[in-house]
Design a protein around this motif. Structure first.
Motif, PDB file in Angstrom:
ATOM      1  N   THR A  70       0.797  -1.220   0.000  1.00 28.30           N
ATOM      2  CA  THR A  70       0.000   0.000   0.000  1.00 28.30           C
ATOM      3  C   THR A  70       0.834   1.277   0.000  1.00 28.30           C
ATOM      4  O   THR A  70       0.281   2.372   0.062  1.00 28.30           O
ATOM      5  N   ALA A  71       2.153   1.146  -0.077  1.00 24.49           N
ATOM      6  CA  ALA A  71       3.019   2.332  -0.050  1.00 24.49           C
ATOM      7  C   ALA A  71       2.865   3.151  -1.324  1.00 24.49           C
ATOM      8  O   ALA A  71       2.710   2.611  -2.419  1.00 24.49           O
ATOM      9  N   ALA A  72       2.923   4.467  -1.168  1.00 23.23           N
ATOM     10  CA  ALA A  72       2.943   5.352  -2.327  1.00 23.23           C
ATOM     11  C   ALA A  72       4.333   5.295  -2.951  1.00 23.23           C
ATOM     12  O   ALA A  72       5.298   4.931  -2.295  1.00 23.23           O
ATOM     13  N   GLY A  73       4.425   5.659  -4.206  1.00 19.29           N
ATOM     14  CA  GLY A  73       5.730   5.701  -4.857  1.00 19.29           C
ATOM     15  C   GLY A  73       5.725   4.921  -6.156  1.00 19.29           C
ATOM     16  O   GLY A  73       4.680   4.667  -6.754  1.00 19.29           O
ATOM     17  N   LEU A  74       6.896   4.539  -6.563  1.00 17.74           N
ATOM     18  CA  LEU A  74       7.065   3.794  -7.810  1.00 17.74           C
ATOM     19  C   LEU A  74       6.192   2.549  -7.808  1.00 17.74           C
ATOM     20  O   LEU A  74       6.227   1.768  -6.855  1.00 17.74           O
ATOM     21  N   HIS A  75       5.414   2.365  -8.856  1.00 17.13           N
ATOM     22  CA  HIS A  75       4.517   1.218  -8.935  1.00 17.13           C
ATOM     23  C   HIS A  75       5.238  -0.032  -9.437  1.00 17.13           C
ATOM     24  O   HIS A  75       5.135  -1.097  -8.841  1.00 17.13           O
ATOM     25  N   LYS A 107       7.667 -10.135  -8.535  1.00 20.87           N
ATOM     26  CA  LYS A 107       8.049  -9.373  -7.343  1.00 20.87           C
ATOM     27  C   LYS A 107       9.455  -9.817  -6.959  1.00 20.87           C
ATOM     28  O   LYS A 107       9.767 -11.006  -6.976  1.00 20.87           O
ATOM     29  N   ASP A 108      10.294  -8.837  -6.605  1.00 23.65           N
ATOM     30  CA  ASP A 108      11.622  -9.190  -6.110  1.00 23.65           C
ATOM     31  C   ASP A 108      11.516  -9.501  -4.613  1.00 23.65           C
ATOM     32  O   ASP A 108      10.432  -9.372  -4.024  1.00 23.65           O
ATOM     33  N   PRO A 109      12.596  -9.932  -3.962  1.00 26.13           N
ATOM     34  CA  PRO A 109      12.518 -10.305  -2.548  1.00 26.13           C
ATOM     35  C   PRO A 109      12.045  -9.188  -1.615  1.00 26.13           C
ATOM     36  O   PRO A 109      11.534  -9.477  -0.528  1.00 26.13           O
ATOM     37  N   ASP A 110      12.186  -7.937  -2.018  1.00 24.78           N
ATOM     38  CA  ASP A 110      11.710  -6.823  -1.190  1.00 24.78           C
ATOM     39  C   ASP A 110      10.285  -6.388  -1.541  1.00 24.78           C
ATOM     40  O   ASP A 110       9.760  -5.447  -0.970  1.00 24.78           O
ATOM     41  N   GLY A 111       9.665  -7.030  -2.520  1.00 25.36           N
ATOM     42  CA  GLY A 111       8.297  -6.691  -2.888  1.00 25.36           C
ATOM     43  C   GLY A 111       8.171  -5.679  -4.005  1.00 25.36           C
ATOM     44  O   GLY A 111       7.064  -5.231  -4.309  1.00 25.36           O
ATOM     45  N   ASN A 112       9.280  -5.288  -4.642  1.00 25.21           N
ATOM     46  CA  ASN A 112       9.216  -4.372  -5.784  1.00 25.21           C
ATOM     47  C   ASN A 112       8.610  -5.108  -6.974  1.00 25.21           C
ATOM     48  O   ASN A 112       8.967  -6.250  -7.256  1.00 25.21           O
TER      49      ASN A 112
END
Length: 179
Positions: A70-75, A107-112
């Motif tokens: 739910t973080a704002a920022g790069l999608h 998704k990468d390991p950090d959720g990106n």
């Protein structure tokens, strides 16, 4: 371009990620992109998969936490393949390596979030024309695909241009959960 317009860049050079788990992220992105590790130490890594000196950098920052959905920022970050065959072959190889997508999103390991894509049009002009069409106005998101089915169609000899033709599904303004 008017006199007061900013001079546009010639391209996008690279993307940089911060992580508390640099080894996992470097391993993931190296594998995901088939990238060469140009430079790597305990603080930073630079990866390249083409002629650019680096396209992805990863910084070790122990103050970070995985990004909440739910973080704002790069999608998401998107990577283009020259052909549908290349896109689907990369999908197939990632599957064999245990990198599982939702459709063609990962998704990468950090959720990106990461998108892989191929353009459906042969020219920039065709793509630009489509983006001003009623079909794009109704559905700027696109359609969900099943890579395994597309790959079977390619292996059966079906033409890429036919496979890439977008199936119009009407209005769609949601962002799929996979994105």
């Amino acid at each position: 371009m008017s006199d007061n317009s900013i001079l546009r860049p010639s391209g996008l050079a690279h993307v940089v990620f911060r992580t508390a788990n640099i080894s996992a992220l470097v391993e993931f992105w190296s594998t995901f992109l088939g990238a060469e590790r140009v430079f790597e130490n305990e603080f930073i890594a630079f990866l390249r998969y083409d002629e650019e000196h680096h396209r992805v950098a990863i910084i070790n920052d122990q103050s970070t936490v995985p990004r909440p959905a739910t973080a704002a920022g790069l999608h998401h970050v998107a990577f283009t393949y020259d052909t549908l065959h290349g896109l689907l072959k990369a999908w197939e190889l990632r599957e064999q390596l245990g990198i599982k997508p939702t459709c063609i999103y990962y998704k990468d390991p950090d959720g990106n979030s990461i998108e892989t894509q191929v353009d459906n049009f042969d020219t920039v002009e065709e793509a630009n024309e489509f983006m001003t069409s009623k079909f794009f106005q109704e559905n700027p998101i696109g359609v969900d695909i099943q890579p395994d089915r597309l790959l079977r169609r390619l292996h059966a000899g079906e033409d890429e241009k036919v496979i890439k033709k977008r199936v119009e599904i009407g209005k769609r303004h949601d962002i799929p959960a996979a994105v």
